[in-house]
Scaffold this active site. Structure first.
Site, PDB file in Angstrom:
ATOM      1  N   SER A 154       0.762  -1.125  -0.175  1.00 47.07           N
ATOM      2  CA  SER A 154       0.195   0.012   0.130  1.00 47.07           C
ATOM      3  C   SER A 154       0.860   1.274   0.263  1.00 47.07           C
ATOM      4  O   SER A 154       2.096   1.325   0.624  1.00 47.07           O
ATOM      5  CB  SER A 154      -1.000  -0.003   1.297  1.00 47.07           C
ATOM      6  OG  SER A 154      -1.514   1.318   1.457  1.00 47.07           O
ATOM      7  N   TYR A 195      -1.900   5.556  -4.339  1.00 40.73           N
ATOM      8  CA  TYR A 195      -2.678   6.708  -4.297  1.00 40.73           C
ATOM      9  C   TYR A 195      -2.098   7.873  -4.987  1.00 40.73           C
ATOM     10  O   TYR A 195      -0.782   7.985  -4.558  1.00 40.73           O
ATOM     11  CB  TYR A 195      -3.098   6.933  -3.013  1.00 40.73           C
ATOM     12  CG  TYR A 195      -4.047   6.186  -1.992  1.00 40.73           C
ATOM     13  CD1 TYR A 195      -5.316   5.892  -2.698  1.00 40.73           C
ATOM     14  CD2 TYR A 195      -3.660   5.358  -1.124  1.00 40.73           C
ATOM     15  CE1 TYR A 195      -6.322   5.126  -1.998  1.00 40.73           C
ATOM     16  CE2 TYR A 195      -4.706   4.457  -0.586  1.00 40.73           C
ATOM     17  CZ  TYR A 195      -5.693   4.242  -0.878  1.00 40.73           C
ATOM     18  OH  TYR A 195      -6.783   3.432  -0.397  1.00 40.73           O
ATOM     19  N   THR A 220      -5.395   2.987  -7.200  1.00 44.89           N
ATOM     20  CA  THR A 220      -6.666   2.852  -6.792  1.00 44.89           C
ATOM     21  C   THR A 220      -7.613   4.212  -7.144  1.00 44.89           C
ATOM     22  O   THR A 220      -7.056   5.191  -6.909  1.00 44.89           O
ATOM     23  CB  THR A 220      -6.462   3.004  -5.065  1.00 44.89           C
ATOM     24  OG1 THR A 220      -5.877   1.806  -4.500  1.00 44.89           O
ATOM     25  CG2 THR A 220      -7.946   2.994  -4.466  1.00 44.89           C
ATOM     26  N   LYS A 280      -7.852  -0.231  -9.960  1.00 42.83           N
ATOM     27  CA  LYS A 280      -8.012  -0.713  -8.786  1.00 42.83           C
ATOM     28  C   LYS A 280      -9.672  -0.066  -8.134  1.00 42.83           C
ATOM     29  O   LYS A 280      -9.343   1.159  -7.897  1.00 42.83           O
ATOM     30  CB  LYS A 280      -7.450  -1.121  -7.740  1.00 42.83           C
ATOM     31  CG  LYS A 280      -7.948  -1.905  -6.584  1.00 42.83           C
ATOM     32  CD  LYS A 280      -6.890  -1.918  -5.331  1.00 42.83           C
ATOM     33  CE  LYS A 280      -7.605  -2.548  -3.921  1.00 42.83           C
ATOM     34  NZ  LYS A 280      -8.300  -1.653  -3.320  1.00 42.83           N
ATOM     35  N   HIS A 330     -13.454  -1.258  -2.399  1.00 46.23           N
ATOM     36  CA  HIS A 330     -12.638  -0.998  -1.273  1.00 46.23           C
ATOM     37  C   HIS A 330     -13.179  -1.573  -0.068  1.00 46.23           C
ATOM     38  O   HIS A 330     -13.272  -0.725   1.036  1.00 46.23           O
ATOM     39  CB  HIS A 330     -12.841   0.827  -1.142  1.00 46.23           C
ATOM     40  CG  HIS A 330     -11.423   1.392  -0.790  1.00 46.23           C
ATOM     41  ND1 HIS A 330     -10.585   2.037  -1.640  1.00 46.23           N
ATOM     42  CD2 HIS A 330     -10.919   1.385   0.362  1.00 46.23           C
ATOM     43  CE1 HIS A 330      -9.621   2.535  -1.015  1.00 46.23           C
ATOM     44  NE2 HIS A 330      -9.738   2.168   0.359  1.00 46.23           N
TER      45      HIS A 330
END
Length: 310
Positions: free
Chosen positions: A69, A91, A117, A182, A206
């Protein structure tokens, strides 16, 4: 997401020779030993001191891909040092320089893909976080921000709300890596992903924590697969708890699944060994489900092996 799997039933075929059966497959050309990747989960050192490094070592032992992440508590270099097959979940931050630095760290540390994402331009109304006053402990450092002590609200304030489809090709070009999107739940967005150079799609909501009322991911999967029509690989996350969930997703057109909570629960209980144990449980369950379904590999699982519950 969990409940939605009960709306599908498997259709096994009998008298198939399944003495020799494998769980191995490939995703974006990378060989993995089971069709389960470790999903990107934030703040893993909050769950256990082993954190993302322990999770990556578990993925290495299971011979699958670990997705790190953006808001991890370990750096891309620390996870890369484990030798695990690895993707980087991105992100896009308001600070463009910080985003470029994250992409560069992923590229320079041998990550095989970027997982962008796209379903969190703003934070969903996560009332549970508000009730519990959840915050990252001060002594647990979020690597990308160089600090701890942040609330989820503060974290999401760092994320750009201006990302559009036109940014995909630019990001992929900067990274020099395959880019998966995603957060796709519709045929329309699946088609746009194909048109804008995505290498893959992750059907995701999510964890059901962003927008109330959206489809469960396993229910959205067939629509996305139909729209893609073989142009790129489709994966799915959300609600994966058992090997039968995995083969259901394969039958509905997923190349593989991403599991987040189940490996994280293993990490919480037993660190690296706990996460490894969960992945091995899933492997054993996938193998048994394939054999009882009358399939000798993930590639053998076809659409006729699953149906909606009447």
């Amino acid at each position: 997401n969990v409940e939605a799997y009960t709306r599908w039933q498997l259709r096994p075929r009998m008298l198939v020779d399944v003495e020799t059966c494998t769980t191995a497959t490939t995703v974006l050309g990378t060989e993995i030993s089971l069709p389960v990747l470790v999903a990107p989960v934030a703040f893993q050192r909050v769950a256990h001191p082993d954190g993302e490094v322990g999770m990556a070592r578990a993925a290495l032992a299971a011979d699958t891909i670990m997705c790190l992440s953006t808001i991890a508590t370990s750096t891309p270099a620390e996870v890369a040092a484990t030798g695990a097959k690895r993707w980087f979940q991105l992100y896009v931050l308001r600070d463009e320089g910080a985003t470029r630095e994250l992409i560069a760290q992923a590229r320079d540390n041998g990550y095989g893909a970027i997982v962008l994402t796209i379903d969190a331009p703003v934070r969903g109304n996560r009332e549970r976080d508000l009730r519990t006053s959840f915050a990252i402990p001060d002594d647990v450092r979020i690597a990308a921000f160089g600090r701890g002590g942040m609330t989820p609200k503060q974290v999401f304030e760092q994320i750009s709300a201006s990302l559009t489809w036109h940014d995909l090709e630019r990001i992929a070009g900067e990274a020099g890596l395959p880019l998966l999107v995603k957060g796709v739940l519709t045929a329309e967005d699946a088609s746009l992903a194909c048109e804008h150079g995505a290498a893959g799609i992750v059907v995701s909501n999510h964890g059901g924590r962003q927008l109330d009322g959206v489809a469960a991911t396993i229910d959205a999967l067939p629509e996305v697969v139909e729209a893609v029509d073989g142009r790129l690989e489709v994966l799915v996350d959300g609600g994966v708890r058992r090997g039968t969930d995995v083969v259901t997703a394969l039958a509905l057109g997923a190349r593989a699944v991403l599991a987040g909570r189940a490996p994280l629960w293993g990490l919480t209980v037993g660190g690296e060994e706990g996460a490894r144990h969960v992945l091995e449980l899933l492997r054993a369950e996938v193998l048994g489900a394939l054999q009882l379904l009358g399939c000798t590999s993930p590639a053998d699982v076809s659409r006729d092996r699953v149906a909606r519950v009447p």
